[in-house]
Design an enzyme around this catalytic site. Structure first.
Site, mmCIF file in Angstrom:
data_model
loop_
_atom_site.group_PDB
_atom_site.id
_atom_site.type_symbol
_atom_site.label_atom_id
_atom_site.label_comp_id
_atom_site.label_asym_id
_atom_site.label_seq_id
_atom_site.Cartn_x
_atom_site.Cartn_y
_atom_site.Cartn_z
ATOM 1 N N ASN A 1 -24.060 28.960 49.441
ATOM 2 C CA ASN A 1 -24.101 27.590 48.876
ATOM 3 C C ASN A 1 -22.605 27.249 48.191
ATOM 4 O O ASN A 1 -22.306 27.614 46.970
ATOM 5 C CB ASN A 1 -25.211 27.410 47.980
ATOM 6 C CG ASN A 1 -25.127 25.864 47.284
ATOM 7 O OD1 ASN A 1 -24.440 25.173 47.733
ATOM 8 N ND2 ASN A 1 -25.780 25.932 46.283
ATOM 9 N N LYS B 1 -21.291 24.338 47.556
ATOM 10 C CA LYS B 1 -21.215 23.198 46.708
ATOM 11 C C LYS B 1 -20.043 22.421 46.959
ATOM 12 O O LYS B 1 -19.971 22.232 48.165
ATOM 13 C CB LYS B 1 -21.298 23.690 45.116
ATOM 14 C CG LYS B 1 -22.506 24.830 44.702
ATOM 15 C CD LYS B 1 -22.694 24.990 43.435
ATOM 16 C CE LYS B 1 -23.832 26.065 43.180
ATOM 17 N NZ LYS B 1 -24.249 26.281 41.939
ATOM 18 N N HIS C 1 -32.145 21.259 45.514
ATOM 19 C CA HIS C 1 -31.318 22.114 44.694
ATOM 20 C C HIS C 1 -31.091 21.622 43.270
ATOM 21 O O HIS C 1 -31.259 20.379 43.188
ATOM 22 C CB HIS C 1 -29.865 22.304 45.281
ATOM 23 C CG HIS C 1 -29.144 23.444 44.475
ATOM 24 N ND1 HIS C 1 -28.578 23.042 43.119
ATOM 25 C CD2 HIS C 1 -28.661 24.739 44.645
ATOM 26 C CE1 HIS C 1 -28.109 24.176 42.707
ATOM 27 N NE2 HIS C 1 -28.052 25.052 43.503
ATOM 28 N N GLU D 1 -34.505 29.508 41.970
ATOM 29 C CA GLU D 1 -33.177 29.696 41.201
ATOM 30 C C GLU D 1 -33.673 28.974 39.693
ATOM 31 O O GLU D 1 -33.705 27.867 39.463
ATOM 32 C CB GLU D 1 -32.256 28.390 41.938
ATOM 33 C CG GLU D 1 -31.892 28.938 43.448
ATOM 34 C CD GLU D 1 -30.509 28.675 43.648
ATOM 35 O OE1 GLU D 1 -29.743 29.284 43.755
ATOM 36 O OE2 GLU D 1 -30.033 27.314 43.324
ATOM 37 N N GLY E 1 -24.708 29.860 37.551
ATOM 38 C CA GLY E 1 -23.296 29.550 37.178
ATOM 39 C C GLY E 1 -23.019 30.328 35.702
ATOM 40 O O GLY E 1 -22.242 29.856 34.990
ATOM 41 N N SER F 1 -26.150 33.305 39.423
ATOM 42 C CA SER F 1 -25.166 34.310 39.058
ATOM 43 C C SER F 1 -25.258 35.697 39.713
ATOM 44 O O SER F 1 -25.521 36.764 39.227
ATOM 45 C CB SER F 1 -25.661 34.582 37.392
ATOM 46 O OG SER F 1 -25.097 33.088 37.021
ATOM 47 N N GLY G 1 -23.786 31.131 44.977
ATOM 48 C CA GLY G 1 -22.819 30.102 44.546
ATOM 49 C C GLY G 1 -21.482 30.569 44.642
ATOM 50 O O GLY G 1 -20.910 31.001 45.518
#
Ligand code: PGA
Length: 246
Positions: free
Chosen positions: A6, A8, A93, A163, A169, A209, A230
């Site tokens: 992903n 983003k 998401h 998630e 993050g 993460s 991510g």
């Protein structure tokens, strides 16, 4: 194993997006049974699609407009995504939910996309963990509102991405054993909603993460079907190492 990248709103240029996609494609011969899906920003879908075409790497989108055949300023239709070669769509998401996408919108997007023939990645996850296990009720309610009208015959096109928002993050992911517990819980709830007998038909990913250092522990102890990644999916070397690890 399914690995979904992903991206983003990264990278900043089509050239960089092309470089990442080229490097991943080049290594895709070594992916074995692992399926890799790249989800770049809408603006780079064309570039990435052309590069990965003919390889084992698939294309995904990060969102889609509700329904089809309509005109709507600023949105992207499932027809456009199909014509670009996207096979997967991420729906719900937490960052989109945070921008105002309600459970009702998430359900509409999910049903619209799956009926259009896409594989859908439905994201669920709690904001914070509570000692009293409130996260279980929260996840259950997200699953019920998204899947109550889901056509059971399309279960093969559904992937649930767990998630936990508190782990996105960050510097640390959730621990494998805890992921296993939620994985079982999600499979149980989804099999109840859709009346599915074989829990193996329900695919669950973990996201939040994930790095090349924790991916193995997460997939092995969490016994999950894949990962939604991510930041690390944009660092080519780390991403390729991660795939090698699992
Ligand atoms: P992260 O993002 O891997 O950077 O934590 C995961 C996600 O939001 O899908």
């Amino acid at each position: 194993m399914l690995i979904v990248a992903n991206w983003k709103m990264n990278p900043d240029t089509a050239e960089e997006a092309g470089n990442i996609a080229r490097a991943i494609k080049k290594n895709s011969k070594n992916f074995g049974k692992t399926k890799v899906v790249l989800c770049p920003p809408f603006t780079f879908l064309n570039e990435v699609s052309n590069i990965i075409s003919g390889s084992k790497v698939s294309l995904g989108a990060q969102d889609v407009f509700i329904g089809s055949g309509l005109s709507h300023t600023g949105e992207i239709s499932s027809e456009i995504l199909k014509n670009l070669g996207a096979k997967y769509i991420i729906v719900g998401h937490s960052e989109m939910r945070g921008n105002g996408y309600t459970d009702e919108i998430v359900e509409k997007k999910l049903l619209g996309a799956v009926e259009e023939g896409f594989k859908v990645i439905l994201c669920v996850g709690e904001k914070e963990r509570s000692e009293h296990g409130e996260q279980f009720e929260f996840i259950k309610s997200e699953l019920h509102s998204a899947l109550s009208n889901f056509p059971k015959k399309l279960i093969k096109n559904l992937v649930i991405a767990y998630e936990p928002i508190w782990a996105i993050g960050k510097s640390e992911a959730m621990k494998g054993e805890e992921i296993y517990e939620i994985n079982i819980f999600i499979k149980r709830v989804v099999s109840d909603i859709l009346k599915i007998k074989d829990a193996d038909d329900i695919k669950v990913l973990y996201g939040g993460s994930v790095t090349e250092n924790n991916a193995k522990e997460i997939t092995e102890k969490g016994k999950i079907d894949g990962l939604l990644i991510g930041r690390e999916s944009l660092k080519v070397e780390n991403f390729l190492e991660l795939i090698k690890e699992i």
